[in-house]
Motif scaffolding. Structure first.
Motif, mmCIF file in Angstrom:
data_model
loop_
_atom_site.group_PDB
_atom_site.id
_atom_site.type_symbol
_atom_site.label_atom_id
_atom_site.label_comp_id
_atom_site.label_asym_id
_atom_site.label_seq_id
_atom_site.Cartn_x
_atom_site.Cartn_y
_atom_site.Cartn_z
ATOM 1 N N SER A 42 39.649 56.342 31.185
ATOM 2 C CA SER A 42 39.364 55.290 31.431
ATOM 3 C C SER A 42 40.971 54.568 31.498
ATOM 4 O O SER A 42 41.188 55.202 30.132
ATOM 5 C CB SER A 42 38.349 54.254 30.984
ATOM 6 N N LYS A 43 40.741 53.238 32.091
ATOM 7 C CA LYS A 43 42.533 52.900 31.865
ATOM 8 C C LYS A 43 41.650 51.195 31.759
ATOM 9 O O LYS A 43 41.282 51.029 32.677
ATOM 10 C CB LYS A 43 43.305 53.372 32.472
ATOM 11 N N ILE A 44 42.074 50.465 30.811
ATOM 12 C CA ILE A 44 41.659 49.237 30.668
ATOM 13 C C ILE A 44 43.097 48.355 32.138
ATOM 14 O O ILE A 44 44.032 48.467 31.359
ATOM 15 C CB ILE A 44 41.917 48.855 29.067
ATOM 16 N N THR A 45 42.130 47.673 32.083
ATOM 17 C CA THR A 45 43.539 46.784 33.157
ATOM 18 C C THR A 45 43.106 45.387 32.264
ATOM 19 O O THR A 45 42.079 44.480 32.622
ATOM 20 C CB THR A 45 43.734 46.702 34.419
ATOM 21 N N ALA A 46 45.066 44.358 32.651
ATOM 22 C CA ALA A 46 44.969 43.098 32.036
ATOM 23 C C ALA A 46 45.203 42.191 33.767
ATOM 24 O O ALA A 46 44.078 42.336 34.985
ATOM 25 C CB ALA A 46 45.901 42.729 31.479
ATOM 26 N N GLY A 47 46.534 42.629 34.192
ATOM 27 C CA GLY A 47 46.900 42.477 35.274
ATOM 28 C C GLY A 47 47.613 43.029 35.945
ATOM 29 O O GLY A 47 47.984 42.929 37.166
ATOM 30 N N GLY A 48 47.400 44.948 35.527
ATOM 31 C CA GLY A 48 47.942 44.961 36.350
ATOM 32 C C GLY A 48 48.990 45.856 37.158
ATOM 33 O O GLY A 48 49.584 46.136 37.363
ATOM 34 N N THR A 49 50.002 44.781 37.060
ATOM 35 C CA THR A 49 51.314 44.904 37.064
ATOM 36 C C THR A 49 52.275 46.057 36.068
ATOM 37 O O THR A 49 53.622 46.550 36.394
ATOM 38 C CB THR A 49 52.090 44.179 36.491
ATOM 39 N N ASP A 50 51.596 46.238 34.922
ATOM 40 C CA ASP A 50 52.243 47.852 34.694
ATOM 41 C C ASP A 50 51.572 49.263 34.828
ATOM 42 O O ASP A 50 51.507 50.421 35.458
ATOM 43 C CB ASP A 50 52.023 47.953 33.368
ATOM 44 N N LEU A 51 49.790 49.002 34.896
ATOM 45 C CA LEU A 51 49.002 50.107 34.955
ATOM 46 C C LEU A 51 49.460 50.756 36.199
ATOM 47 O O LEU A 51 49.553 51.990 37.073
ATOM 48 C CB LEU A 51 47.555 50.052 35.131
ATOM 49 N N PHE A 52 48.962 49.543 37.888
ATOM 50 C CA PHE A 52 49.226 50.547 39.104
ATOM 51 C C PHE A 52 50.402 51.037 39.473
ATOM 52 O O PHE A 52 50.191 51.889 39.999
ATOM 53 C CB PHE A 52 48.241 49.244 39.931
ATOM 54 N N SER B 125 38.510 46.104 34.087
ATOM 55 C CA SER B 125 39.056 44.529 34.302
ATOM 56 C C SER B 125 38.441 44.335 33.434
ATOM 57 O O SER B 125 36.975 43.971 33.397
ATOM 58 C CB SER B 125 38.890 44.641 35.478
ATOM 59 N N LEU B 126 39.221 43.610 32.112
ATOM 60 C CA LEU B 126 38.514 43.085 31.568
ATOM 61 C C LEU B 126 39.186 40.894 31.520
ATOM 62 O O LEU B 126 39.667 40.626 32.323
ATOM 63 C CB LEU B 126 38.764 42.636 29.602
HETATM 64 C C1 LIG Z 1 57.990 42.394 38.287
HETATM 65 C C2 LIG Z 1 57.669 42.689 36.987
HETATM 66 C C3 LIG Z 1 59.044 41.923 36.037
HETATM 67 C C4 LIG Z 1 58.714 42.523 34.281
HETATM 68 N N1 LIG Z 1 59.849 41.951 34.093
HETATM 69 C C5 LIG Z 1 59.303 42.231 32.976
HETATM 70 C C6 LIG Z 1 60.482 41.346 31.545
HETATM 71 O O1 LIG Z 1 61.588 40.754 32.262
HETATM 72 N N2 LIG Z 1 60.208 41.863 30.581
HETATM 73 C C7 LIG Z 1 59.754 42.053 30.056
HETATM 74 O O2 LIG Z 1 59.400 42.176 28.250
HETATM 75 N N3 LIG Z 1 57.862 43.271 30.845
HETATM 76 C C8 LIG Z 1 58.656 42.597 31.934
HETATM 77 N N4 LIG Z 1 57.800 43.154 33.296
HETATM 78 C C9 LIG Z 1 56.752 44.412 32.362
HETATM 79 C C10 LIG Z 1 55.201 43.605 32.339
HETATM 80 O O3 LIG Z 1 55.633 42.441 30.661
HETATM 81 C C11 LIG Z 1 54.430 44.007 31.774
HETATM 82 O O4 LIG Z 1 54.377 45.146 32.890
HETATM 83 C C12 LIG Z 1 53.162 43.418 31.853
HETATM 84 O O5 LIG Z 1 53.301 43.288 30.350
HETATM 85 C C13 LIG Z 1 51.301 44.226 31.581
HETATM 86 O O6 LIG Z 1 50.854 43.390 31.736
HETATM 87 P P1 LIG Z 1 49.330 43.352 32.428
HETATM 88 O O7 LIG Z 1 48.320 42.523 32.331
HETATM 89 O O8 LIG Z 1 49.899 43.346 34.291
HETATM 90 O O9 LIG Z 1 49.137 44.852 31.846
HETATM 91 P P2 LIG Z 1 48.685 46.062 32.980
HETATM 92 O O10 LIG Z 1 48.751 47.105 33.972
HETATM 93 O O11 LIG Z 1 46.913 45.696 33.400
HETATM 94 O O12 LIG Z 1 48.555 46.701 31.264
HETATM 95 C C14 LIG Z 1 49.481 47.428 30.985
HETATM 96 C C15 LIG Z 1 48.813 48.417 30.147
HETATM 97 O O13 LIG Z 1 47.872 48.094 28.779
HETATM 98 C C16 LIG Z 1 46.937 48.146 28.796
HETATM 99 N N5 LIG Z 1 45.924 47.208 28.599
HETATM 100 C C17 LIG Z 1 46.254 46.180 29.235
HETATM 101 N N6 LIG Z 1 44.755 45.214 29.060
HETATM 102 C C18 LIG Z 1 44.440 45.677 27.769
HETATM 103 C C19 LIG Z 1 43.834 45.153 26.580
HETATM 104 N N7 LIG Z 1 42.522 44.404 26.430
HETATM 105 N N8 LIG Z 1 43.508 46.610 24.876
HETATM 106 C C20 LIG Z 1 43.892 47.351 25.660
HETATM 107 N N9 LIG Z 1 44.918 48.145 26.148
HETATM 108 C C21 LIG Z 1 45.175 47.284 27.174
HETATM 109 C C22 LIG Z 1 46.394 49.487 30.834
HETATM 110 O O14 LIG Z 1 45.438 50.555 30.099
HETATM 111 C C23 LIG Z 1 48.105 49.428 30.628
HETATM 112 O O15 LIG Z 1 48.204 51.286 29.703
HETATM 113 C C24 LIG Z 1 57.469 43.028 34.465
HETATM 114 C C25 LIG Z 1 57.099 43.987 35.746
HETATM 115 C C26 LIG Z 1 57.225 44.053 36.592
HETATM 116 C C27 LIG Z 1 55.822 44.047 37.430
#
Ligand SMILES: Cc1cc2nc3c(=O)[nH]c(=O)nc-3n(C[C@H](O)[C@H](O)[C@H](O)COP(=O)(O)OP(=O)(O)OC[C@H]3O[C@@H](n4cnc5c(N)ncnc54)[C@H](O)[C@@H]3O)c2cc1C
Length: 54
Positions: A28-38, A53-54
């Protein structure tokens, strides 16, 4: 690129999330916003069977 197949899980409590991750944590992988995971799943860097999804 398309996302690989996975099951999307939305536990409605922390207890249920913990129980699910205890049982399926390895695949499994946890997701919050998904902007990195997907994007990393699309690039096949990460291929979880479950996205929790949390
Ligand atoms: C268009 C764009 C611009 C960006 N610009 C910047 C920028 O300027 N500076 C910068 O620093 N970053 C930038 N980012 C990166 C962005 O910061 C990360 O994508 C964001 O922080 C990921 O957060 P998320 O909630 O979407 O994480 P997710 O994609 O949901 O998760 C990211 C990772 O963290 C893990 N995770 C999530 N939640 C938890 C939890 N509760 N406990 C344990 N593990 C967890 C997931 O399993 C995954 O491995 C950008 C991304 C995008 C798409």
């Amino acid at each position: 690129m398309r996302l690989p197949d996975f099951e999307y899980v939305e536990p409605d409590s922390i207890q249920k999330a913990v129980l699910f991750l205890k049982e399926h944590g390895e695949e499994s992988k946890i997701t919050a916003g998904g902007t990195d995971l997907f994007p990393s799943m699309k690039k096949r860097i990460s291929r979880p069977s479950y996205v929790v999804s949390l």
